[in-house]
Design a protein around this motif. Structure first.
Motif, PDB file in Angstrom:
ATOM      1  N   SER A  76       0.834  -1.207   0.000  1.00  0.00           N
ATOM      2  CA  SER A  76       0.000   0.000   0.000  1.00  0.00           C
ATOM      3  C   SER A  76       0.870   1.259   0.000  1.00  0.00           C
ATOM      4  O   SER A  76       0.543   2.239  -0.674  1.00  0.00           O
ATOM      5  CB  SER A  76      -0.951   0.004   1.191  1.00  0.00           C
ATOM      6  OG  SER A  76      -0.251   0.153   2.401  1.00  0.00           O
ATOM      7  N   VAL A  77       2.005   1.222   0.705  1.00  0.00           N
ATOM      8  CA  VAL A  77       2.912   2.374   0.696  1.00  0.00           C
ATOM      9  C   VAL A  77       3.537   2.531  -0.684  1.00  0.00           C
ATOM     10  O   VAL A  77       3.632   3.638  -1.215  1.00  0.00           O
ATOM     11  CB  VAL A  77       3.992   2.240   1.797  1.00  0.00           C
ATOM     12  CG1 VAL A  77       5.047   3.317   1.658  1.00  0.00           C
ATOM     13  CG2 VAL A  77       3.355   2.298   3.175  1.00  0.00           C
ATOM     14  N   SER A  78       3.951   1.417  -1.285  1.00  0.00           N
ATOM     15  CA  SER A  78       4.547   1.473  -2.624  1.00  0.00           C
ATOM     16  C   SER A  78       3.558   2.015  -3.647  1.00  0.00           C
ATOM     17  O   SER A  78       3.925   2.792  -4.524  1.00  0.00           O
ATOM     18  CB  SER A  78       5.021   0.088  -3.057  1.00  0.00           C
ATOM     19  OG  SER A  78       6.070  -0.346  -2.230  1.00  0.00           O
ATOM     20  N   LYS A  79       2.303   1.615  -3.507  1.00  0.00           N
ATOM     21  CA  LYS A  79       1.281   2.115  -4.428  1.00  0.00           C
ATOM     22  C   LYS A  79       1.035   3.608  -4.227  1.00  0.00           C
ATOM     23  O   LYS A  79       0.682   4.313  -5.171  1.00  0.00           O
ATOM     24  CB  LYS A  79      -0.025   1.345  -4.248  1.00  0.00           C
ATOM     25  CG  LYS A  79       0.014  -0.026  -4.870  1.00  0.00           C
ATOM     26  CD  LYS A  79      -1.324  -0.732  -4.726  1.00  0.00           C
ATOM     27  CE  LYS A  79      -1.285  -2.079  -5.417  1.00  0.00           C
ATOM     28  NZ  LYS A  79      -2.572  -2.792  -5.303  1.00  0.00           N
ATOM     29  N   ALA A  80       1.235   4.097  -3.020  1.00  0.00           N
ATOM     30  CA  ALA A  80       1.059   5.520  -2.751  1.00  0.00           C
ATOM     31  C   ALA A  80       2.227   6.339  -3.298  1.00  0.00           C
ATOM     32  O   ALA A  80       2.068   7.509  -3.653  1.00  0.00           O
ATOM     33  CB  ALA A  80       0.898   5.765  -1.249  1.00  0.00           C
ATOM     34  N   VAL A  81       3.419   5.736  -3.361  1.00  0.00           N
ATOM     35  CA  VAL A  81       4.605   6.440  -3.855  1.00  0.00           C
ATOM     36  C   VAL A  81       4.602   6.528  -5.382  1.00  0.00           C
ATOM     37  O   VAL A  81       5.060   7.522  -5.950  1.00  0.00           O
ATOM     38  CB  VAL A  81       5.900   5.752  -3.359  1.00  0.00           C
ATOM     39  CG1 VAL A  81       7.127   6.303  -4.043  1.00  0.00           C
ATOM     40  CG2 VAL A  81       6.030   5.895  -1.853  1.00  0.00           C
ATOM     41  N   ALA A  82       4.069   5.521  -6.049  1.00  0.00           N
ATOM     42  CA  ALA A  82       4.117   5.457  -7.516  1.00  0.00           C
ATOM     43  C   ALA A  82       3.532   6.705  -8.188  1.00  0.00           C
ATOM     44  O   ALA A  82       4.174   7.264  -9.092  1.00  0.00           O
ATOM     45  CB  ALA A  82       3.430   4.190  -8.003  1.00  0.00           C
ATOM     46  N   PRO A  83       2.353   7.200  -7.793  1.00  0.00           N
ATOM     47  CA  PRO A  83       1.842   8.409  -8.451  1.00  0.00           C
ATOM     48  C   PRO A  83       2.700   9.641  -8.188  1.00  0.00           C
ATOM     49  O   PRO A  83       2.805  10.523  -9.038  1.00  0.00           O
ATOM     50  CB  PRO A  83       0.439   8.599  -7.869  1.00  0.00           C
ATOM     51  CG  PRO A  83       0.134   7.415  -7.050  1.00  0.00           C
ATOM     52  CD  PRO A  83       1.372   6.639  -6.867  1.00  0.00           C
ATOM     53  N   LEU A  84       3.337   9.680  -7.020  1.00  0.00           N
ATOM     54  CA  LEU A  84       4.217  10.812  -6.724  1.00  0.00           C
ATOM     55  C   LEU A  84       5.428  10.810  -7.655  1.00  0.00           C
ATOM     56  O   LEU A  84       5.823  11.858  -8.173  1.00  0.00           O
ATOM     57  CB  LEU A  84       4.670  10.770  -5.261  1.00  0.00           C
ATOM     58  CG  LEU A  84       3.576  10.949  -4.207  1.00  0.00           C
ATOM     59  CD1 LEU A  84       4.126  10.699  -2.816  1.00  0.00           C
ATOM     60  CD2 LEU A  84       2.966  12.328  -4.306  1.00  0.00           C
ATOM     61  N   LYS A  85       5.999   9.630  -7.852  1.00  0.00           N
ATOM     62  CA  LYS A  85       7.123   9.520  -8.786  1.00  0.00           C
ATOM     63  C   LYS A  85       6.689   9.924 -10.189  1.00  0.00           C
ATOM     64  O   LYS A  85       7.405  10.640 -10.885  1.00  0.00           O
ATOM     65  CB  LYS A  85       7.673   8.095  -8.803  1.00  0.00           C
ATOM     66  CG  LYS A  85       8.488   7.716  -7.613  1.00  0.00           C
ATOM     67  CD  LYS A  85       9.023   6.302  -7.786  1.00  0.00           C
ATOM     68  CE  LYS A  85       9.818   5.858  -6.588  1.00  0.00           C
ATOM     69  NZ  LYS A  85      10.305   4.474  -6.748  1.00  0.00           N
ATOM     70  N   ALA A  86       5.518   9.446 -10.588  1.00  0.00           N
ATOM     71  CA  ALA A  86       5.007   9.784 -11.924  1.00  0.00           C
ATOM     72  C   ALA A  86       4.807  11.293 -12.051  1.00  0.00           C
ATOM     73  O   ALA A  86       5.156  11.879 -13.083  1.00  0.00           O
ATOM     74  CB  ALA A  86       3.697   9.046 -12.188  1.00  0.00           C
TER      75      ALA A  86
END
Length: 159
Positions: A76-86
């Motif tokens: 869930s944390v990794s999924k939250a970081v992905a849009p930020l990176k994008a």
């Protein structure tokens, strides 16, 4: 061509297709059965870590539950970081790149998520310590450290 030969070729092609489907299904079944119950991420299986210690049935169940909870939380944390990176990549790729403040705001959110990941790891290790005996803890955590050391020494891309 003879009608009989055509039928025979048609039946043969159907049998061949069925054979390919059966082989593919069997290969997928074999792949699923090879997976260890103990998996954190990607290729790194922790079954090798826990093989060296004799876990009781109760310990095995508790460790399995802890790992499942840990994976779900980390995912869930990794999924939250992905849009930020994008957002950061897209913002820097445009004609007008992100301002320094906008980029720092995104990076700040990403750092907060990284801190959350670190806290999840800490909580998970504390929970494992409560399940394992002192000797088991020593052996398991030593192996975790070895895995991390090997992983950190892998060659990084030069590009």
């Amino acid at each position: 061509m003879n009608e009989r030969v055509k039928r025979l070729l048609f039946i043969f092609s159907i049998c061949l297709n069925i054979g390919f489907i059966v082989i593919a299904a069997f290969a997928m079944y074999q792949k699923e059965n090879r997976k260890s119950k103990f998996r954190y991420f990607g290729r790194h299986s922790t079954s090798a870590v826990f093989e060296v210690v004799d876990l009781t049935r109760q310990q095995h169940q508790e460790v399995d539950q802890l790992i499942q909870l840990f994976r779900a939380n980390m995912l869930s944390v990794s999924k939250a970081v992905a849009p930020l990176k994008a957002d950061l990549f897209i913002g820097m790729a445009g004609d007008k790149p992100l301002s320094e403040e906008e980029a720092k705001a995104i990076i700040s959110k990403m750092n907060a998520m990284q801190n959350q990941r670190g806290e999840l790891i800490h909580q998970h290790l504390k929970a494992l310590r409560q399940v394992l005996t002192e000797e088991q803890t020593q052996e398991v955590f030593t192996r975790f450290a070895e895995i991390q050391n090997r992983w950190s020494k892998k060659v990084k891309p030069t590009w």
